[in-house]
Design an enzyme around this catalytic site. Structure first.
Site, PDB file in Angstrom:
ATOM      1  N   LEU A 261       0.922  -1.436  -0.020  1.00 25.92           N
ATOM      2  CA  LEU A 261      -0.276  -0.341   0.076  1.00 25.92           C
ATOM      3  C   LEU A 261       0.760   1.397  -0.059  1.00 25.92           C
ATOM      4  CD1 LEU A 261      -2.658  -1.054   2.620  1.00 25.92           C
ATOM      5  CD2 LEU A 261      -3.042  -1.014   0.074  1.00 25.92           C
ATOM      6  N   TYR A 263       0.781   5.628  -1.517  1.00 28.67           N
ATOM      7  CA  TYR A 263       0.237   7.041  -1.276  1.00 28.67           C
ATOM      8  C   TYR A 263       0.974   7.527  -1.744  1.00 28.67           C
ATOM      9  CZ  TYR A 263      -1.780  11.358   1.921  1.00 28.67           C
ATOM     10  OH  TYR A 263      -2.119  11.740   1.553  1.00 28.67           O
ATOM     11  N   TYR A 273       2.859  15.524   5.237  1.00 30.33           N
ATOM     12  CA  TYR A 273       3.114  13.996   5.409  1.00 30.33           C
ATOM     13  C   TYR A 273       5.500  14.101   5.453  1.00 30.33           C
ATOM     14  CZ  TYR A 273       2.368   9.259   4.225  1.00 30.33           C
ATOM     15  OH  TYR A 273       2.469   7.816   4.337  1.00 30.33           O
TER      16      TYR A 273
END
Length: 413
Positions: A261, A263, A273
């Site tokens: 996964l 992002y 972030y």
């Protein structure tokens, strides 16, 4: 509700009167054909690991056919006796190991449910300090509501393994970690040891899922991130995937599949972030391509990654540190502090103005590890309502007078 076992996730057409509570997503059609040397359908089925050819048969009608929606649903054994349209995601006989499940909220759990609904056997790896709480909650039925599959049965987790993917072998573990009371009572939790234990218990697996990360300085801007914090983020969030594949590929069956996964911060600036996490995700996507080549050539294993959107975002830091994925508005999300703003931004600017569910990510994972995706490897698959395609935020006041599509609005001629 018929008390029958789920045979797979069925991608079936449905009329508009289908309940809006169904999870909806699009799927492409796969077309198989013979070559000039006349390969048989049976051989193609064997090579592609296709359990049945009946799903690839098509019938045509001279009258127009309208397809309003594509609905994901579990097909029971009883339903196999009836004609069905579409393609079946059938993972019966497959075994999946999912690294990074410690509650029933995140993407790892959603992926486990989708794979289970398609018939796969589920094994999970849980961060060692969270193991006791997770197993206790599972045993006491606290996750039962979240375990419900489309046919009404409960997802079964065959075995839960302690795992800390920051450490490849026991020799890599510092003495202070070995002596830490949170690790007391657990053994064989390094990546190498877990792979060996799974081999002893089950012999092999078919599917490997990497659903874990950690960024101890994620709230810091990159220029304020320490070298230690930066390297910790890359180690836990990126190299952990390399390590998992290194030790699990030898026990993966040829034709198997692995997913991670990622992002959108890997390729776009997402203020807030930080701590090296955007760099870690960029490295993860680069590694996905290299690993796809190496694992494909060496062991016929496919490697892909899913870039998920803002509805349930993979966030990686709690004040009680953990190496697992967490849902939005959790303690992990609040630690970063900009999540609600990003949800609103996504709803305002994504091509599809709707919330994103973890189930949509889980269903995408089920497709990617299935025979239907047998030619897909080295890919970043976006599941974010299309937000990754946008170059600007159309909710900006600068675009207030721009003639662009809006919900419920028809463009002027």
């Amino acid at each position: 509700m018929a008390a029958t076992a789920v045979s797979g996730l069925q991608m079936a057409t449905a009329r508009s009167n289908i309940s809006s509570s169904h999870r909806i997503f699009k799927a492409g059609a796969a077309i198989l054909g013979t070559n000039s040397k006349g390969r048989s359908w049976a051989k193609l089925a064997s090579v592609c690991h296709i359990s049945s050819l009946q799903h690839f048969q098509r019938s045509f009608s001279s009258s127009p056919i309208r397809f309003d929606k594509v609905v994901t649903k579990a097909m029971s054994e009883a339903s196999e006796k009836k004609p069905v349209s579409g393609l079946s995601i059938d993972l019966k006989g497959k075994r999946a190991f999912i690294a990074g499940v410690a509650d029933d909220n995140g993407y790892g759990w959603a992926i486990a449910k989708s794979l289970a609904a398609a018939g796969a056997e589920i094994l999970v790896g849980t961060w060692v300090p969270a193991l006791n709480i997770f197993e206790t909650s599972l045993r006491r039925g606290k996750f039962d509501e979240s375990r419900v599959l489309p046919d009404g049965s409960l997802m079964e987790i065959t075995k839960v393994y302690p795992l800390d993917a920051v450490y490849d072998t026991l020799d890599d573990v510092p003495e202070e970690v070995k002596a830490n009371k949170r690790y007391a009572g657990s053994s064989n939790w390094t990546v190498q040891e877990v792979a060996e234990t799974v081999k002893q218990d089950f012999g092999s697996i078919d599917i490997l899922v990497h659903s874990l990360a950690n960024g101890p300085e994620v709230t810091k801007p990159l220029l304020e991130t320490s070298r230690q914090g930066y390297l910790a983020a890359v180690s836990a969030s990126t190299y952990s995937y390399v390590s998992l594949l290194k030790y699990f590929i030898p026990i993966m069956n040829p034709g198997g599949s692995s997913i991670s996964l990622t992002y959108i911060a890997s390729e776009r600036i997402i203020p807030g972030y930080g701590g090296g996490m955007s760099s870690a995700k960029a490295a993860l996507e680069s590694d996905t391509r290299v690993l796809a080549f190496e694992a494909g050539r060496k062991s016929k294993i496919r490697v892909n990654t899913i870039s998920a959107g803002y509805r349930i975002l993979r966030l990686v830091w709690r004040k009680l540190p953990s190496r697992l994925e967490c849902p939005l508005r959790s303690r992990a999300a609040k630690a970063i502090g900009f999540i609600d703003t990003m949800i609103e931004y996504s709803l305002a600017n994504a091509p599809l103005q709707k919330e994103l569910s973890a189930d949509e990510v889980g269903n995408t994972a089920a497709f990617l590890v299935s025979p239907l995706a047998s030619a897909i490897t080295g890919a970043v698959i976006y599941v974010d309502n299309g937000l990754n395609a946008m170059g600007v935020g159309v909710d900006s006041p600068l675009f207030a007078d721009l003639n662009h599509p809006k919900e419920g609005r028809v463009l002027d001629a």
